[in-house]
Write a protein that holds these residues in place. Sequence first.
Motif, short mmCIF file in Angstrom:
data_model
loop_
_atom_site.label_atom_id
_atom_site.label_comp_id
_atom_site.label_asym_id
_atom_site.label_seq_id
_atom_site.Cartn_x
_atom_site.Cartn_y
_atom_site.Cartn_z
N ARG A 153 0.72 -1.14 0.10
CA ARG A 153 -0.03 -0.01 0.09
C ARG A 153 0.76 1.26 0.09
N ILE A 174 -6.36 6.42 -7.05
CA ILE A 174 -6.51 5.20 -6.26
C ILE A 174 -8.03 5.44 -5.60
N SER A 214 -9.66 3.73 -2.15
CA SER A 214 -9.30 3.23 -0.84
C SER A 214 -10.58 2.40 -0.56
N TYR A 239 -6.01 -0.95 -1.90
CA TYR A 239 -6.25 -0.13 -2.85
C TYR A 239 -6.65 -0.54 -4.06
#
Length: 196
Positions: free
Chosen positions: A42, A157, A159, A168
């Motif tokens: 991540r 991205i 989340s 992600y």
Amino acid sequence: MQLNRLFFALWPDEAARSASREAARQLQLRLQPGGYLSSPERYHLTLLFLGDQVRPEHEQAALRAAEGLRAAPFELCLDQAGSFRNKSVPWWLGPRQPPEALTQLHERLREAMARAQVPVERMRFVPHLTIARDARRVLPPTPVTPIRWAVQDFVLIRSRLDRQPLEYEILGRWPLTGAAATAPPSSPPPQLDLGF
């Protein structure tokens, strides 16, 4: 409104990711921060945070606006560690002197979102890659062995907070293909090597 946390970011290549993981491990061994190390899968450097509840039409507008952005590739040098004083006391790696190309990329993204009428969170841009969270103490600026990262693209991205552990999802990736800046390169600051 449905949770939809989106942000533009730099996504490290494997060499930068591996070196960052090793720097995090060395800091943990030497300084015993407590908390927990972030998952290397991540690792990212946030360029622009769009928010926690981004509307679908704003998501689509952000994707279209990013398509037209032009910026030059550049080298990023992560040469210091530090932390923020917020609730989770995150430790991070970052550049002592962010390159002008990074600042320009951030500004161009912000301008592109404004033109596309995509709301963004108002926060100061402090380029960093989070390596640990919930530390027991704040880490003052600490030199580390420089990690050289050849930045060739940027990503959008999502989340996935609905998944445990958090994941992600890369929604878009755009190469940096613009012309390099015409200003002469500045000399890098002297480096202090602490042996890790």
